[in-house]
Design a protein around this motif. Structure first.
Motif, PDB file in Angstrom:
ATOM      1  N   VAL A 104      -8.370   0.925  -1.143  1.00 25.77           N
ATOM      2  CA  VAL A 104      -8.769   2.307  -1.431  1.00 25.77           C
ATOM      3  C   VAL A 104      -8.567   3.209  -0.219  1.00 25.77           C
ATOM      4  CG1 VAL A 104     -10.742   3.789  -1.988  1.00 25.77           C
ATOM      5  CG2 VAL A 104     -10.398   1.659  -3.235  1.00 25.77           C
ATOM      6  N   GLU A 105      -8.901   2.704   0.973  1.00 29.75           N
ATOM      7  CA  GLU A 105      -8.863   3.527   2.177  1.00 29.75           C
ATOM      8  C   GLU A 105      -7.469   3.670   2.782  1.00 29.75           C
ATOM      9  OE1 GLU A 105     -11.724   1.765   4.773  1.00 29.75           O
ATOM     10  OE2 GLU A 105     -13.422   2.180   3.438  1.00 29.75           O
ATOM     11  N   ASN A 106      -6.566   2.715   2.494  1.00 31.96           N
ATOM     12  CA  ASN A 106      -5.281   2.714   3.192  1.00 31.96           C
ATOM     13  C   ASN A 106      -4.066   2.969   2.314  1.00 31.96           C
ATOM     14  OD1 ASN A 106      -6.219   1.928   5.945  1.00 31.96           O
ATOM     15  ND2 ASN A 106      -6.916   0.101   4.873  1.00 31.96           N
ATOM     16  N   ALA A 107      -4.200   2.860   1.003  1.00 31.66           N
ATOM     17  CA  ALA A 107      -3.039   2.963   0.136  1.00 31.66           C
ATOM     18  C   ALA A 107      -2.596   4.406  -0.067  1.00 31.66           C
ATOM     19  CB  ALA A 107      -3.340   2.328  -1.215  1.00 31.66           C
TER      20      ALA A 107
ATOM     21  N   PHE B 107       0.813  -1.218   0.000  1.00 28.60           N
ATOM     22  CA  PHE B 107       0.000   0.000   0.000  1.00 28.60           C
ATOM     23  C   PHE B 107       0.848   1.271   0.000  1.00 28.60           C
ATOM     24  CE2 PHE B 107      -3.856  -2.023   2.378  1.00 28.60           C
ATOM     25  CZ  PHE B 107      -4.094  -2.818   1.281  1.00 28.60           C
ATOM     26  N   THR B 108       2.048   1.194   0.574  1.00 21.21           N
ATOM     27  CA  THR B 108       2.829   2.414   0.816  1.00 21.21           C
ATOM     28  C   THR B 108       4.080   2.527  -0.055  1.00 21.21           C
ATOM     29  OG1 THR B 108       4.034   1.319   2.609  1.00 21.21           O
ATOM     30  CG2 THR B 108       2.026   2.514   3.199  1.00 21.21           C
ATOM     31  N   MET B 109       4.250   1.633  -1.016  1.00 21.53           N
ATOM     32  CA  MET B 109       5.484   1.639  -1.814  1.00 21.53           C
ATOM     33  C   MET B 109       5.355   2.505  -3.065  1.00 21.53           C
ATOM     34  SD  MET B 109       7.030  -2.177  -1.379  1.00 21.53           S
ATOM     35  CE  MET B 109       7.483  -2.761   0.260  1.00 21.53           C
ATOM     36  N   LYS B 110       4.922   3.757  -2.863  1.00 22.16           N
ATOM     37  CA  LYS B 110       4.690   4.623  -4.013  1.00 22.16           C
ATOM     38  C   LYS B 110       5.980   5.053  -4.708  1.00 22.16           C
ATOM     39  CE  LYS B 110       4.180   8.788  -1.124  1.00 22.16           C
ATOM     40  NZ  LYS B 110       3.259   9.889  -0.776  1.00 22.16           N
TER      41      LYS B 110
END
Length: 418
Positions: A216-219, A194-197
């Motif tokens: 959708v809510e956490n990424a 989710f956080t590896m943008k």
């Protein structure tokens, strides 16, 4: 098997590095890769089926229902189908590099709007092993690398499929690093994606409501949202009986566990009075369980009174909610309240009523006198699909190759300065 945060991140980094090389491949080279993947999958079908048998056995031990097991199950025919899906994708036009528009400024600077790959796609999905193949094929044809995170119920099937695809890639100009599979059943690895943008350009969740909502809510990574399918079939006053019942049977029973199956039948009350016996016989013949409003319960034997949750429910089984309405306007109100903006259908011989329905219902796919089961990339000529988007930004409906691209503006000059 536990996968640490570091190793998940390293897989994403490998995918990002490998993606650069994909941008330099010709369409012919990419097509050769897809044909090679398809051949390997068919030739190694027995290996994949043995792994799938283990997943099915584990699923039965855990008490998965038949609809869920159907989504999980593979066969030689299904493997051939998704191998052929890869071949169909190979035959499709390559969107990358397309010049969507161009113009020249007064100073002579040429401006071109060009379609380019997204980069690295993170695919998070549940019990559908075919997604492993479909997503990979679409990603490679559109010059994207992909990081796959399948559900625990299909872990053995997905591992076997990816191993076969890696063997195939080793016989091509494409590095196996472009297809990363996170071989973990640990939910924490999904959270990590989710956080590896920094390494992943877009996440695509495909599965039930809880999975999609969690992404959708956490990424923090941008999400291409796919949606659950509380799909409605509205039988209008002017509906042909034979046509209506045939479409109902197909939309509900062909593959009840998929997202484009009909979950709610809305019936105009005059049509119901005239054709209730035919409807009852059809429901009984196909073992369809009914949850209905008071009027339905008074007419259809063994129907149970529907609660609020039934109008919202994606049954994914041979159960259906039935709602009676006075006209198309009431049908549209019901769909607006309970629909998931996936696929909605009207059965009527009245063109004006159909036009009203199709203009006012807000969904990614709208049908007149046809089954909702056609909301599928393969059925609509896209080859495989990576999911069905119910959002309105970037892509909507079945997502094929163009949905996996973005645009880049390229300017060519001759020394212009501003």
């Amino acid at each position: 098997m536990t996968v640490t945060t570091v190793s998940v991140e390293s897989q994403a980094i490998k995918a990002k590095k490998a993606a650069r090389a994909l941008s330099l491949l010709t369409t012919e080279q990419k097509n050769e890769v897809l044909y090679k993947l398809a051949d390997y999958l068919e030739n190694r079908a027995e290996t994949i089926l043995k792994a799938n048998d283990l997943d099915l056995s584990n699923g039965r031990e855990k008490g998965y229902n038949e609809a869920y097991l159907d989504r999980l199950a593979l066969s030689k025919e299904r493997i051939t189908d998704f191998a052929n899906g890869l071949r169909e994708v190979a035959e499709l036009d390559d969107p990358t590099g397309d010049i969507l528009s161009s113009w020249k400024l007064e100073n002579g600077l040429l401006v071109e709007k060009v379609r380019v790959p997204l980069g690295v796609i993170g695919m998070i999905y549940e019990a559908r092993p075919n997604v492993t193949v479909d997503a990979t094929g679409l990603a490679l044809k559109s010059s994207n690398a992909i990081v796959l995170k399948g559900g625990s119920s299909a872990i053995n099937s997905n591992k076997a499929i990816v191993e076969v695809m890696h063997e195939a890639l080793d016989e091509t100009v494409v590095s196996r690093e472009v297809v990363q599979f996170i071989a973990s059943t640990d939910r924490e690895t999904t959270q990590q994606l989710f956080t590896m943008k920094e390494h992943i350009d877009v996440l695509i969740p495909r599965g039930g409501a809880s999975l999609i909502n969690a992404v959708v809510e956490n990424a923090t990574v941008p999400v291409l949202e796919t949606g659950v399918g509380n799909c409605h079939l509205y039988i209008d006053r002017d509906a042909d009986v034979e046509k209506a019942l045939s479409i109902l049977v197909n939309a509900k029973t062909d593959r009840p566990a998929v997202c484009n199956a009909a979950e709610t039948l809305i019936v105009q009350e005059d049509w119901l009075k005239l054709h209730k016996e035919a409807l009852i016989a059809t429901l009984s013949e196909h073992d369809i369980s009914v949850f209905g409003d008071e009027q339905v319960v008074s007419v259809i034997p063994n129907a149970k009174l529907a609660g609020e949750d039934d109008w919202k429910n994606e049954y994914l089984s041979l159960s259906i909610a039935i709602k009676t309405v006075k006209n198309v306007d009431e049908a549209i109100v019901h769909i607006d309240q309970y629909g998931t903006k996936h696929s909605e259908a009207i059965i009527t011989e009245n063109k004006e009523t159909a036009a009203t329905f199709m203009k006012l219902v807000d969904a990614a796919a709208i049908y007149h006198n046809a089954s909702t089961r056609f909301t599928d990339g393969g059925a609509l000529g896209f080859g495989a699909e990576i999911g069905i988007s119910t959002q309105k930004l970037h892509a909507r409906g079945p997502m094929g190759l163009p949905a996996l691209t973005t645009v880049k503006y390229q300017m060519t000059g001759n020394g212009q300065i501003r």
